[in-house]
Design an enzyme around this catalytic site. Structure first.
Site, PDB file in Angstrom:
ATOM      1  N   CYS A 128      -4.892   7.711   9.726  1.00  0.00           N
ATOM      2  CA  CYS A 128      -5.160   7.195  10.774  1.00  0.00           C
ATOM      3  C   CYS A 128      -4.644   8.077  11.998  1.00  0.00           C
ATOM      4  O   CYS A 128      -3.805   8.891  12.068  1.00  0.00           O
ATOM      5  CB  CYS A 128      -4.126   5.830  10.853  1.00  0.00           C
ATOM      6  SG  CYS A 128      -4.665   4.874   9.957  1.00  0.00           S
TER       7      CYS A 128
ATOM      8  N   ARG B 243      -9.279   0.050   3.853  1.00  0.00           N
ATOM      9  CA  ARG B 243      -8.248   1.109   3.452  1.00  0.00           C
ATOM     10  C   ARG B 243      -6.707   0.398   2.897  1.00  0.00           C
ATOM     11  O   ARG B 243      -6.270   0.730   2.193  1.00  0.00           O
ATOM     12  CB  ARG B 243      -7.890   2.138   4.269  1.00  0.00           C
ATOM     13  CG  ARG B 243      -8.825   3.332   4.347  1.00  0.00           C
ATOM     14  CD  ARG B 243      -8.580   4.497   5.048  1.00  0.00           C
ATOM     15  NE  ARG B 243      -7.446   4.834   4.897  1.00  0.00           N
ATOM     16  CZ  ARG B 243      -6.368   5.192   5.692  1.00  0.00           C
ATOM     17  NH1 ARG B 243      -6.612   5.375   6.963  1.00  0.00           N
ATOM     18  NH2 ARG B 243      -5.093   5.495   5.479  1.00  0.00           N
TER      19      ARG B 243
ATOM     20  N   ASP C 284       3.922  -0.105  12.502  1.00  0.00           N
ATOM     21  CA  ASP C 284       2.580  -0.604  12.006  1.00  0.00           C
ATOM     22  C   ASP C 284       2.252  -2.168  12.451  1.00  0.00           C
ATOM     23  O   ASP C 284       1.356  -2.712  12.354  1.00  0.00           O
ATOM     24  CB  ASP C 284       2.690  -0.706  10.367  1.00  0.00           C
ATOM     25  CG  ASP C 284       2.605   0.681  10.136  1.00  0.00           C
ATOM     26  OD1 ASP C 284       2.942   0.961   8.672  1.00  0.00           O
ATOM     27  OD2 ASP C 284       2.323   1.622  10.821  1.00  0.00           O
TER      28      ASP C 284
ATOM     29  N   LYS D 278       0.725  -1.377   0.012  1.00  0.00           N
ATOM     30  CA  LYS D 278      -0.039   0.162  -0.045  1.00  0.00           C
ATOM     31  C   LYS D 278       0.934   1.096   0.045  1.00  0.00           C
ATOM     32  O   LYS D 278       0.745   2.111  -0.871  1.00  0.00           O
ATOM     33  CB  LYS D 278      -0.874   0.025   1.401  1.00  0.00           C
ATOM     34  CG  LYS D 278      -1.481   1.306   1.467  1.00  0.00           C
ATOM     35  CD  LYS D 278      -2.439   1.154   2.830  1.00  0.00           C
ATOM     36  CE  LYS D 278      -1.606   1.602   3.924  1.00  0.00           C
ATOM     37  NZ  LYS D 278      -1.621   2.939   4.365  1.00  0.00           N
ATOM     38  N   ASN D 279       1.949   1.162   0.867  1.00  0.00           N
ATOM     39  CA  ASN D 279       2.597   2.616   1.002  1.00  0.00           C
ATOM     40  C   ASN D 279       3.809   2.845   0.011  1.00  0.00           C
ATOM     41  O   ASN D 279       4.029   4.140  -0.299  1.00  0.00           O
ATOM     42  CB  ASN D 279       3.213   2.647   2.688  1.00  0.00           C
ATOM     43  CG  ASN D 279       2.264   2.408   3.670  1.00  0.00           C
ATOM     44  OD1 ASN D 279       0.844   2.921   3.276  1.00  0.00           O
ATOM     45  ND2 ASN D 279       2.410   2.330   4.881  1.00  0.00           N
TER      46      ASN D 279
ATOM     47  N   ARG E 235       1.017  13.977  13.964  1.00  0.00           N
ATOM     48  CA  ARG E 235       1.576  13.607  12.675  1.00  0.00           C
ATOM     49  C   ARG E 235       1.520  14.907  11.878  1.00  0.00           C
ATOM     50  O   ARG E 235       0.860  15.219  11.002  1.00  0.00           O
ATOM     51  CB  ARG E 235       0.370  12.822  12.015  1.00  0.00           C
ATOM     52  CG  ARG E 235       0.317  11.540  12.667  1.00  0.00           C
ATOM     53  CD  ARG E 235      -0.662  10.290  11.818  1.00  0.00           C
ATOM     54  NE  ARG E 235       0.300   9.859  10.938  1.00  0.00           N
ATOM     55  CZ  ARG E 235      -0.097   8.902  10.031  1.00  0.00           C
ATOM     56  NH1 ARG E 235      -1.592   8.537  10.028  1.00  0.00           N
ATOM     57  NH2 ARG E 235       0.636   8.278   9.158  1.00  0.00           N
ATOM     58  N   PRO E 236       2.620  15.828  12.491  1.00  0.00           N
ATOM     59  CA  PRO E 236       2.762  17.182  11.947  1.00  0.00           C
ATOM     60  C   PRO E 236       3.693  17.184  10.284  1.00  0.00           C
ATOM     61  O   PRO E 236       3.852  15.979  10.029  1.00  0.00           O
ATOM     62  CB  PRO E 236       3.831  17.880  12.698  1.00  0.00           C
ATOM     63  CG  PRO E 236       4.376  16.690  13.483  1.00  0.00           C
ATOM     64  CD  PRO E 236       3.396  15.504  13.589  1.00  0.00           C
ATOM     65  N   ILE E 237       3.466  18.058   9.835  1.00  0.00           N
ATOM     66  CA  ILE E 237       4.047  17.821   8.591  1.00  0.00           C
ATOM     67  C   ILE E 237       5.142  19.168   8.428  1.00  0.00           C
ATOM     68  O   ILE E 237       5.790  19.524   7.386  1.00  0.00           O
ATOM     69  CB  ILE E 237       3.209  18.138   7.303  1.00  0.00           C
ATOM     70  CG1 ILE E 237       2.375  19.355   7.437  1.00  0.00           C
ATOM     71  CG2 ILE E 237       2.028  17.138   7.217  1.00  0.00           C
ATOM     72  CD1 ILE E 237       1.607  19.879   6.157  1.00  0.00           C
ATOM     73  N   ASP E 238       5.868  19.295   9.529  1.00  0.00           N
ATOM     74  CA  ASP E 238       6.699  20.230   9.534  1.00  0.00           C
ATOM     75  C   ASP E 238       7.989  20.040   8.665  1.00  0.00           C
ATOM     76  O   ASP E 238       8.849  20.944   8.226  1.00  0.00           O
ATOM     77  CB  ASP E 238       7.305  20.801  10.982  1.00  0.00           C
ATOM     78  CG  ASP E 238       7.531  19.379  11.659  1.00  0.00           C
ATOM     79  OD1 ASP E 238       6.968  18.492  11.772  1.00  0.00           O
ATOM     80  OD2 ASP E 238       8.705  19.568  12.347  1.00  0.00           O
TER      81      ASP E 238
HETATM   82  C1  EPZ Z   1       4.206   6.371   6.950  1.00  0.00           C
HETATM   83  O1  EPZ Z   1       3.632   7.371   7.779  1.00  0.00           O
HETATM   84  C2  EPZ Z   1       3.256   5.381   6.717  1.00  0.00           C
HETATM   85  N1  EPZ Z   1       2.028   5.634   6.033  1.00  0.00           N
HETATM   86  C3  EPZ Z   1       2.517   4.794   8.163  1.00  0.00           C
HETATM   87  O2  EPZ Z   1       1.718   3.863   8.008  1.00  0.00           O
HETATM   88  C4  EPZ Z   1       3.736   4.164   8.901  1.00  0.00           C
HETATM   89  O3  EPZ Z   1       3.075   4.014  10.303  1.00  0.00           O
HETATM   90  C5  EPZ Z   1       4.657   5.458   9.074  1.00  0.00           C
HETATM   91  O4  EPZ Z   1       5.052   5.849   7.834  1.00  0.00           O
HETATM   92  C6  EPZ Z   1       6.088   5.011   9.862  1.00  0.00           C
HETATM   93  O5  EPZ Z   1       6.593   3.919   9.194  1.00  0.00           O
HETATM   94  C7  EPZ Z   1       2.179   5.677   4.633  1.00  0.00           C
HETATM   95  O6  EPZ Z   1       3.048   5.477   3.995  1.00  0.00           O
HETATM   96  C8  EPZ Z   1       0.932   6.242   3.725  1.00  0.00           C
HETATM   97  P1  EPZ Z   1       6.377   9.321   9.477  1.00  0.00           P
HETATM   98  P2  EPZ Z   1       4.141   8.787   7.744  1.00  0.00           P
HETATM   99  O7  EPZ Z   1       6.407  10.772   8.689  1.00  0.00           O
HETATM  100  O8  EPZ Z   1       4.846   9.090   6.635  1.00  0.00           O
HETATM  101  C9  EPZ Z   1       6.910  12.532  13.013  1.00  0.00           C
HETATM  102  C10 EPZ Z   1      -0.272   2.405   7.722  1.00  0.00           C
HETATM  103  O9  EPZ Z   1      -0.807   1.598   8.738  1.00  0.00           O
HETATM  104  N2  EPZ Z   1       6.997  13.575  11.978  1.00  0.00           N
HETATM  105  O10 EPZ Z   1       7.373   8.280   9.113  1.00  0.00           O
HETATM  106  O11 EPZ Z   1       2.945   9.821   8.130  1.00  0.00           O
HETATM  107  C11 EPZ Z   1       5.653  11.662  13.018  1.00  0.00           C
HETATM  108  O12 EPZ Z   1       4.773  12.479  13.976  1.00  0.00           O
HETATM  109  C12 EPZ Z   1       0.347   3.944   8.032  1.00  0.00           C
HETATM  110  O13 EPZ Z   1       0.063   1.852   6.489  1.00  0.00           O
HETATM  111  C13 EPZ Z   1       7.016  14.977  12.236  1.00  0.00           C
HETATM  112  O14 EPZ Z   1       7.513  15.011  13.407  1.00  0.00           O
HETATM  113  O15 EPZ Z   1       4.896   8.693   9.187  1.00  0.00           O
HETATM  114  C14 EPZ Z   1       6.162  10.401  13.609  1.00  0.00           C
HETATM  115  O16 EPZ Z   1       6.377  10.503  15.128  1.00  0.00           O
HETATM  116  C15 EPZ Z   1      -0.014   4.280   9.574  1.00  0.00           C
HETATM  117  N3  EPZ Z   1       7.110  15.880  11.150  1.00  0.00           N
HETATM  118  C16 EPZ Z   1       7.393  10.361  12.834  1.00  0.00           C
HETATM  119  O17 EPZ Z   1       7.885  11.380  12.342  1.00  0.00           O
HETATM  120  C17 EPZ Z   1       6.959  15.557   9.984  1.00  0.00           C
HETATM  121  O18 EPZ Z   1       6.972  16.532   9.107  1.00  0.00           O
HETATM  122  C18 EPZ Z   1       7.232   9.096  11.939  1.00  0.00           C
HETATM  123  O19 EPZ Z   1       6.255   9.644  10.748  1.00  0.00           O
HETATM  124  C19 EPZ Z   1       6.492  14.282   9.641  1.00  0.00           C
HETATM  125  C20 EPZ Z   1       6.753  13.262  10.538  1.00  0.00           C
END
Ligand code: EPZ
Length: 418
Positions: A116, A396, A304, A22-23, A121-124
């Site tokens: 989810c 999903r 996950d 999926k991802n 889940r910030p996007i900073d």
């Molecule tokens: C991806 O989410 C996956 N989703 C998630 O899978 C997965 O749990 C996650 O990566 C970790 O492996 C997709 O690929 C669509 P991250 P993502 O950015 O990209 C922090 C599933 O079940 N962070 O790696 O959103 C964040 O808060 C889903 O398939 C910031 O601080 O995860 C977290 O603590 C659930 N600032 C950490 O980084 C940012 O700008 C990891 O998040 C971005 C993230």
């Protein structure tokens, strides 16, 4: 609305074939709009999030032909750089259009993503990366507005290892001027799969799968053909289900190295995991031993998989500690396991699970995608009937889940909520 009903206490025995990741699929389908001609993408999972991305592509003016697990995407005629608000809010991965549209038009307007509910889940880091490339970004009324006269390569250090930010920066940097270096990059298999796809389009990306990725900007990206890698999380879910039901399951179409952390933990619990070229067999004949789990970025134990594997720990002999170091609130589903008789205490990012001898079927609900998978695993092992509601989350990310489980001997069906 529908719900899933499971008659538990049945061993899973037989073979299951894993679908595409999926991802990977979500990032790659989005990346396809960067090409000036058709991209053929194979082994796509038939899941709701892929359908959502397809709707977004069509809504933007891309041509998308679907034939079973293959999509042919032609983004050459896309003129829109705004994403439909309602569609975008249905999933987190809609934010990949931020990087892809900046790479294509130097302009993008994307609603804040959904996804989810497992933390803030910030996007900073996504914004930090795009601004480093020269984008001007405004956040207003829940919409991210980005634009640039041109994108110029830069060195970007990710304060937190982020899959999404690594992918988004990679998408924007492919056609930027000069070299972009992403330091402390995520190393998940999806990153490598997406980099391979972009390189097949003519991009120049090196180091994907390590924590330093170098992207040398190119002026043109052309169409290509690509096959999505198998879904590590679907495979891990079936590994957990096979072990929890004391079954014997051959899990086909996997890349065993992607599952190493899960296989290692199951073996530590006393489960037999036999690896073959592109499959692995999970056999469990008795009560597992409790172990401790700390979730980490790849190649660590995947966040996950914390949820499906917790069911196994709830029935293990001893006390297990799960430390969720990636997301700050990914334990909500444990309340549902407690309704089934699990003995669990949660303190912040730590869950202490005292193994019990059995779980009893109960009406429970899915709090998010992988929690939904955990609820299914719990229903498979519990005594009696389990009813799971809010199963849209499961749809999903899991293709034909009931069908695959029925073939393994499960008594599971989907009915309309009365
Ligand atoms: C991806 O989410 C996956 N989703 C998630 O899978 C997965 O749990 C996650 O990566 C970790 O492996 C997709 O690929 C669509 P991250 P993502 O950015 O990209 C922090 C599933 O079940 N962070 O790696 O959103 C964040 O808060 C889903 O398939 C910031 O601080 O995860 C977290 O603590 C659930 N600032 C950490 O980084 C940012 O700008 C990891 O998040 C971005 C993230």
């Amino acid at each position: 609305m529908q719900k899933i009903i499971i008659e538990g206490s049945r061993r899973l025995v037989g073979e299951v074939t894993i679908s595409g990741a999926k991802n990977s699929a979500l990032a790659i389908l989005t990346a396809a709009i960067l090409a000036d001609s058709k991209c053929t993408i194979r082994n796509l999972p038939d899941i709701r999030d892929v359908a959502y991305i397809k709707d977004m592509l069509l809504q933007m003016g891309a041509k998308v032909e679907t034939n079973q697990d293959t999509m042919v995407v032609d983004g050459s005629n896309i003129s829109k750089y705004k994403i439909d608000m309602d569609l975008a809010k249905k999933m987190r991965a809609s934010y990949y259009f931020l990087g892809a549209l900046m790479g294509k038009f130097n302009k993008a307007e994307i609603p804040f993503p959904g996804g989810c509910d497992i933390g803030v889940r910030p996007i900073d880091l996504h914004i930090k990366g795009l601004e480093a490339l020269g984008a001007k970004i405004k956040l207003s009324h829940g919409v991210i507005k980005a634009k640039a006269t041109e994108l110029v390569g830069a060195t970007i250090y990710l304060d937190v290892v982020s899959v999404g930010a690594t992918l988004n920066i990679m998408l924007a940097a492919c056609k930027a001027k000069g070299v972009t270096t992403i330091e402390n990059a995520a190393k998940e298999p999806y990153i490598v799969d997406t980099a391979n796809f972009l390189n097949a389009m003519g991009a120049n990306i090196k180091g994907a799968g390590t924590d330093v990725i170098k992207i040398k900007g190119v002026s043109v990206l052309h169409g290509c053909e690509h096959t999505i890698i198998p879904d590590q999380m679907e495979a891990g879910t079936f590994m957990a289900a096979a072990a929890a039901t004391r079954g014997d399951v051959l899990i086909k179409n996997v890349i065993p190295t992607h599952l190493e952390a899960i296989s290692a933990k199951l073996r530590e619990m006393g489960v037999e995991v036999i690896e073959y070229e592109d499959s692995l067999r999970v056999i469990n004949n008795g009560r597992t031993k409790a172990v401790n789990i700390k979730t980490l970025p790849y190649p660590g134990f995947p966040t996950d998989m914390q949820q499906p594997v917790s069911v196994l720990l709830a029935l293990s002999d001893g006390t297990a500690i799960i430390t969720e170091s990636i997301f700050e609130s990914r334990f909500k589903y444990l309340d549902e396991l407690k309704r089934m008789g699990a003995k669990i205490k949660v303190e912040g990012r730590v869950a202490v699970i005292e193994g019990v001898s059995k779980l009893s079927g109960a009406p429970i609900y899915a709090t998010d995608l992988r929690a939904g998978a955990a609820m299914v695993v719990a229903g498979l092992v519990a005594e009696g009937k389990t009813e799971i509601s809010n199963i849209g989350h499961i749809d999903r990310g899991y293709e034909k889940l009931e069908e695959k489980l029925i073939k393994l001997g499960a008594k599971i069906k989907r009915v309309d909520e009365d």
